[in-house]
Design a protein around this motif. Structure first.
Motif, PDB file in Angstrom:
ATOM      1  N   UNK A   1      57.395 -22.362  -5.131  1.00 23.23           N
ATOM      2  CA  UNK A   1      57.957 -22.015  -3.484  1.00 23.23           C
ATOM      3  C   UNK A   1      58.437 -20.824  -3.180  1.00 23.23           C
ATOM      4  N   UNK A   2      59.409 -20.447  -3.789  1.00 25.92           N
ATOM      5  CA  UNK A   2      60.039 -19.258  -3.276  1.00 25.92           C
ATOM      6  C   UNK A   2      58.735 -18.185  -3.257  1.00 25.92           C
ATOM      7  N   UNK A   3      58.041 -18.249  -3.887  1.00 23.08           N
ATOM      8  CA  UNK A   3      57.149 -16.871  -4.310  1.00 23.08           C
ATOM      9  C   UNK A   3      56.408 -16.866  -3.040  1.00 23.08           C
ATOM     10  N   UNK A   4      55.927 -18.226  -2.206  1.00 23.29           N
ATOM     11  CA  UNK A   4      55.090 -18.664  -1.518  1.00 23.29           C
ATOM     12  C   UNK A   4      55.435 -18.833  -0.196  1.00 23.29           C
ATOM     13  N   UNK A   5      56.863 -19.408   0.055  1.00 25.24           N
ATOM     14  CA  UNK A   5      56.768 -19.675   1.752  1.00 25.24           C
ATOM     15  C   UNK A   5      57.668 -18.359   2.251  1.00 25.24           C
ATOM     16  N   UNK A   6      58.513 -17.916   0.859  1.00 22.69           N
ATOM     17  CA  UNK A   6      59.320 -16.385   2.030  1.00 22.69           C
ATOM     18  C   UNK A   6      58.853 -15.539   2.209  1.00 22.69           C
ATOM     19  N   UNK A   7      57.394 -15.199   1.833  1.00 22.09           N
ATOM     20  CA  UNK A   7      56.549 -14.201   2.473  1.00 22.09           C
ATOM     21  C   UNK A   7      55.671 -15.217   3.596  1.00 22.09           C
ATOM     22  N   UNK A   8      55.529 -16.094   4.106  1.00 26.93           N
ATOM     23  CA  UNK A   8      55.071 -16.552   5.254  1.00 26.93           C
ATOM     24  C   UNK A   8      55.720 -16.661   6.073  1.00 26.93           C
TER      25      UNK A   8
ATOM     26  N   UNK B   1      58.725 -14.861   6.535  1.00 24.96           N
ATOM     27  CA  UNK B   1      58.984 -12.961   6.888  1.00 24.96           C
ATOM     28  C   UNK B   1      57.215 -12.579   7.706  1.00 24.96           C
ATOM     29  N   UNK B   2      56.567 -13.338   7.345  1.00 20.86           N
ATOM     30  CA  UNK B   2      55.127 -12.926   7.661  1.00 20.86           C
ATOM     31  C   UNK B   2      55.286 -13.782   9.354  1.00 20.86           C
ATOM     32  N   UNK B   3      55.908 -14.740   9.929  1.00 20.60           N
ATOM     33  CA  UNK B   3      55.992 -14.935  11.193  1.00 20.60           C
ATOM     34  C   UNK B   3      57.232 -14.680  12.119  1.00 20.60           C
ATOM     35  N   UNK B   4      58.179 -14.113  10.899  1.00 17.34           N
ATOM     36  CA  UNK B   4      59.138 -13.564  11.997  1.00 17.34           C
ATOM     37  C   UNK B   4      58.688 -11.778  12.674  1.00 17.34           C
TER      38      UNK B   4
ATOM     39  N   UNK C   1      53.198  -8.242   4.446  1.00 14.57           N
ATOM     40  CA  UNK C   1      53.731 -10.355   4.049  1.00 14.57           C
ATOM     41  C   UNK C   1      52.860 -10.794   3.886  1.00 14.57           C
ATOM     42  N   UNK C   2      51.856 -11.105   4.980  1.00 13.54           N
ATOM     43  CA  UNK C   2      50.678 -11.963   3.954  1.00 13.54           C
ATOM     44  C   UNK C   2      50.023 -11.014   2.961  1.00 13.54           C
ATOM     45  N   UNK C   3      50.329  -9.432   2.676  1.00 16.46           N
ATOM     46  CA  UNK C   3      49.944  -9.374   1.233  1.00 16.46           C
ATOM     47  C   UNK C   3      50.535 -10.207   0.329  1.00 16.46           C
ATOM     48  N   UNK C   4      51.361 -10.152   0.777  1.00 19.37           N
ATOM     49  CA  UNK C   4      52.716 -10.764  -0.689  1.00 19.37           C
ATOM     50  C   UNK C   4      52.065 -11.813  -0.988  1.00 19.37           C
ATOM     51  N   UNK C   5      52.330 -13.065   0.323  1.00 20.37           N
ATOM     52  CA  UNK C   5      51.669 -14.378   0.201  1.00 20.37           C
ATOM     53  C   UNK C   5      51.087 -14.454  -0.286  1.00 20.37           C
ATOM     54  N   UNK C   6      48.958 -13.503  -0.227  1.00 19.92           N
ATOM     55  CA  UNK C   6      48.086 -14.410  -0.983  1.00 19.92           C
ATOM     56  C   UNK C   6      48.713 -14.045  -1.976  1.00 19.92           C
ATOM     57  N   UNK C   7      49.266 -12.840  -2.397  1.00 14.67           N
ATOM     58  CA  UNK C   7      49.047 -12.527  -3.857  1.00 14.67           C
ATOM     59  C   UNK C   7      49.759 -13.715  -4.259  1.00 14.67           C
ATOM     60  N   UNK C   8      51.164 -13.981  -4.439  1.00 13.97           N
ATOM     61  CA  UNK C   8      51.761 -14.778  -4.804  1.00 13.97           C
ATOM     62  C   UNK C   8      51.296 -16.290  -4.506  1.00 13.97           C
TER      63      UNK C   8
END
Length: 224
Positions: free
Chosen positions: A57-64, A66-69, A19-26
């Protein structure tokens, strides 16, 4: 009888890492969307890039989130994340609307909401989200290899270009210095990625300010 714990080398990847990787790419892609999709041109009185930017916002905040969860973040960090996410969404919305209007009818008022209010809320919200992630995950086991380092570096480069073109460079220097120090403090853990991301950003911002004698936007001096 309980199975023995796997050796360190055989340990499965931590569930928050993808999820951190997805957030970084997004983050790297969507925060350059105005530049990256400029070639698509206009859609009537708007730009296609502005329509695509609605996804940011969806692309960045949702994986963030998910990483917290996946990292089983404490409730107080969810409150911090929520405060950052709300600020991020508000700032992005203000920026997007004002920027789209500015493309058709630029004015000092539009500039205020786009380049000043919008950017400080947007990037400030992102900073709070990153603080929540760092507080939850920086002391987790470290990761090795070029990919995590590259994704961290791309995050820092994006943070730098946004700060320079967004007019928030001085605040960004303070933020990058703080994250670099945090990364050094947790360098034996996952927090070392903060060094890969924000130490280069701090150096780039400082060097740019020295070279230019201030922080003019790259587009104003013909770099973009």
């Amino acid at each position: 009888m309980r199975d023995p714990a796997p050796a360190t080398g055989d340990r499965p990847p931590a569930p928050y890492l993808p999820w951190l990787a997805v957030m970084a790419v997004a983050y790297a892609l969507t925060h350059h969307i105005g530049f990256g999709l400029a070639w698509l041109g206009n859609a009537g009185e708007t730009r296609w890039a502005d329509w695509a930017d609605l996804l940011t916002p969806y692309a960045v905040l949702l994986p963030a989130a998910a990483a917290l969860r996946a990292g089983e973040a404490a409730p107080r960090l969810w409150i911090l994340y929520l405060a950052g996410a709300l600020t991020y969404v508000e700032g992005h919305g203000v920026h997007l609307a004002a920027n789209s209007v500015s493309n058709a009818e630029p004015s000092d008022l539009v500039h205020l909401w786009d380049e000043v209010v919008g950017h400080y809320l947007w990037y400030g919200g992102l900073t709070v989200v990153l603080i929540a992630l760092a507080a939850a995950l920086a002391r987790r086991p470290p990761v090795r290899g070029p990919l995590p380092a590259f994704l961290a570096l791309s995050t820092g480069v994006t943070f730098t270009t946004n700060a320079l073109e967004g007019g928030t460079a001085i605040a960004a220097i303070i933020v990058t210095a703080a994250f670099t120090a945090w990364g050094w403090h947790t360098r034996d853990h996952l927090g070392r990625l903060l060094i890969y991301a924000f130490a280069p950003a701090l150096l780039l911002l400082t060097a740019y300010g020295i070279m230019q004698g201030g922080f003019p936007e790259p587009s104003d001096i013909g770099w973009v």
